[in-house]
Design an enzyme around this catalytic site. Structure first.
Site, short mmCIF file in Angstrom:
data_model
loop_
_atom_site.label_atom_id
_atom_site.label_comp_id
_atom_site.label_asym_id
_atom_site.label_seq_id
_atom_site.Cartn_x
_atom_site.Cartn_y
_atom_site.Cartn_z
N ASP A 264 0.91 -1.16 0.04
CA ASP A 264 -0.14 0.02 0.05
C ASP A 264 0.78 1.07 0.12
OD1 ASP A 264 -2.66 1.46 0.39
OD2 ASP A 264 -1.56 2.16 1.99
N GLU B 117 -1.48 -1.63 -5.69
CA GLU B 117 -2.89 -0.86 -6.16
C GLU B 117 -2.55 -0.01 -7.37
OE1 GLU B 117 -6.60 1.54 -4.22
OE2 GLU B 117 -4.59 1.17 -3.18
N ASP C 126 -3.28 1.44 7.04
CA ASP C 126 -2.41 1.06 6.09
C ASP C 126 -2.24 -0.51 6.08
OD1 ASP C 126 -2.16 3.76 5.27
OD2 ASP C 126 -0.50 4.28 6.41
#
Length: 412
Positions: free
Chosen positions: A193, A277, A357
Site C-alpha cells: 500500500d 494498487e 495502511d
C-alpha cells in the site's frame, strides 16, 4: 529481454563541440521533416512517406548550400532523428484511433535548441564500438571517456548520447539479455500500500518511511530560485543560474532513483509475488498534495517492480484502483464505508483493530491472489450442460407460458 544501461561520459571540449553539432543537425532534420508533413496536410496533399521524406530532408538537402553542413555528422544520427519523428506520428495516430491505451498523445512539435535535454542515437550501422581501453568510439566525434560502473551483459544494439539540463553527458546502451536470471523460488508473497507519510506499507506489517528528497532540498532550491529570478533574461548569469538549479534537481532525482532501485530489488528478491494498487497518479497530482505526490515517485517505483519481476521470474500484479482496500476488514470482509485520511486506525464490529495502511496492504495481497487464482487457465466455472427435454421449448397450456403455438420450435 531488452534493458537499458546508463553510464556517465566525459567528452573533451572538442568532442563537446562535435556533439553540439550533431545535436543541432538532428534537430534541424527533425524540424524539416515535421514542417514538410504539416505543409502537406494544410495543402490537402497525401501523407509524405518515410522514404520520400528521407530523400528530401537528408539526401537532397546535403546537396544544397543551405544544408550542406549536414554531411559533417554521421548519417545514422540523421536517420534516427527521422525515425523518432515517424514514431511520434505513429503514436499520435494510434492515440486518435484508440489503439494506444492511456492518455491522448499530442501531435509532434518542433524541437528547440533551448530544450533542456538533447539526445542523438547511434545504431550498429554507424559502427560505434566499445574499445579495450574503456572508451566509446563514436563516428565523427572520437573516443569518448566513459565511467563504467558495471559491465554490459551483452553486445549493445544501440547507444544514445544524452545531455541533460545540468550539462552532464550520458551514454545509454540498449542490450538484450539472453541468460536465465530467474531467482530461487520462495513462498513469501506481499501486498504493498503506497502512501505519503509512509512511502510503502507491506502486508507483513513493515512500514517504509517516505524519504522526501525534494522536501529536504527545498531550502537550497528556494535560495537558488530567488537568485535566478533576479537575473536578466538572456544574460550569461541567468544561464549559469539555470544550470545551478538544474544540478540540484538532478541530484534529487538521482538520489530518489537510487533509493527506489534498492528498495524494489530487495522486495523482488524476498517475495515470489508482489501486488500493488493501480493508483491514478495524474489525478492525485492535481490536488493540494501534488508536490508530495511528485516527490514520492510512485509511478517510477511501480515500473521498477514490474520489469524486475519479469526479469527475475517473479509474479507481479496490479489490482483495480476502485477496490475498497481501506474500507474492508481484512479479517471478516465487512465494508465499513469510506473513512477520511485523518482516521489512521479503526475497530471492526467483529472485534478486529486495524491499522489503516496495514489493513489496506493485506487487502491488496488478498485481492491480488484472487485476481491471479485463474492465471494457469483452470476451470473455475461448471461446464455447460444441455437442458432436460421437459425444461426446453415452450409448452402450451402451462401457466405463465405465452398463448401462441409451439409448432416449429425445437424441444432441444
Amino acid at each position: 529481454m531488452q534493458l537499458r544501461y546508463n553510464y556517465r561520459v566525459y567528452p573533451t571540449p572538442g568532442q563537446q563541440e562535435a556533439l553540439a553539432r550533431a545535436f543541432g543537425c538532428a534537430r534541424v532534420v527533425f524540424n524539416d521533416g515535421l514542417r514538410i508533413r504539416q505543409q502537406a496536410r494544410v495543402e490537402g496533399l497525401p501523407y509524405v512517406s518515410d522514404g520520400d521524406l528521407s530523400k528530401r530532408v537528408i539526401t537532397g538537402a546535403k546537396k544544397t548550400p543551405e544544408r550542406q553542413w549536414l554531411g559533417e555528422v554521421s548519417a545514422v544520427v540523421l536517420q534516427q532523428a527521422l525515425a523518432d519523428l515517424n514514431t511520434a506520428y505513429r503514436n499520435f495516430f494510434s492515440s486518435l484511433t484508440g489503439e494506444r491505451k492511456g492518455p491522448k498523445v499530442a501531435p509532434p512539435r518542433l524541437r528547440s535548441r533551448k530544450d533542456n535535454r538533447q539526445a542523438i542515437r547511434f545504431t550498429r550501422n554507424s559502427r560505434f564500438a566499445v574499445l579495450d581501453n574503456g572508451r566509446l568510439r563514436l563516428p565523427k566525434i572520437g573516443d569518448v571517456p566513459v565511467t563504467w560502473s558495471r559491465r554490459l551483459p551483452s553486445e549493445p544494439s544501440s547507444v544514445t548520447i544524452i545531455k541533460d539540463a545540468a550539462g552532464r553527458y550520458f551514454a545509454s546502451f540498449v542490450v538484450t539479455t539472453t541468460e536465465d536470471e530467474t531467482l530461487p523460488a520462495t513462498n513469501a508473497e506481499v501486498g504493498i500500500d503506497l502512501g505519503l507519510t509512509h512511502f510503502a506499507v507491506l502486508s507483513n506489517g513493515k512500514k517504509i518511511a517516505a524519504p522526501k528528497f525534494l522536501r529536504r532540498a527545498a531550502r537550497k532550491l528556494r535560495r537558488l530560485q530567488q537568485d535566478l529570478s533576479r537575473k536578466q533574461r538572456g544574460s550569461s548569469n541567468r544561464k549559469k543560474a539555470v544550470v545551478k538549479v538544474a544540478k540540484v534537481h538532478a541530484r534529487v532525482a538521482d538520489t530518489r532513483r537510487d533509493w527506489q532501485h534498492r528498495l524494489s530489488t530487495r522486495i523482488i528478491r524476498d517475495n515470489q509475488a508482489v501486488y500493488v494498487e493501480d493508483l491514478c497518479v495524474t489525478g492525485l497530482a492535481r490536488t493540494r498534495l501534488a508536490k508530495s505526490v511528485h516527490d514520492a515517485g510512485w509511478a517510477s517505483f511501480v515500473e521498477m517492480l514490474e520489469y524486475k519481476a519479469a526479469r527475475y521470474g517473479r509474479t507481479f500484479g496490479r489490482i483495480g484502483r476502485f477496490a475498497p482496500t481501506s474500507q474492508a476488514c481484512s479479517r471478516c470482509g465487512r465494508l465499513d464505508g469510506p473513512k477520511p485520511l485523518s482516521v489512521r486506525s479503526w475497530t471492526c464490529p467483529c472485534g478486529a483493530v486495524h491499522d489503516r495502511d496495514v489493513n489496506a496492504a493485506i487487502n491488496v495481497l488478498a485481492q491480488g491472489r484472487w485476481d491471479n487464482s485463474n492465471a494457469c487457465g483452470a476451470q473455475v466455472r461448471p461446464a455447460p450442460l444441455p437442458a432436460p427435454r421437459r425444461e426446453a421449448g415452450i409448452h402450451p397450456g402451462v401457466a405463465g407460458s405465452p398463448a401462441r403455438s409451439a409448432e416449429g420450435i425445437s424441444a432441444l
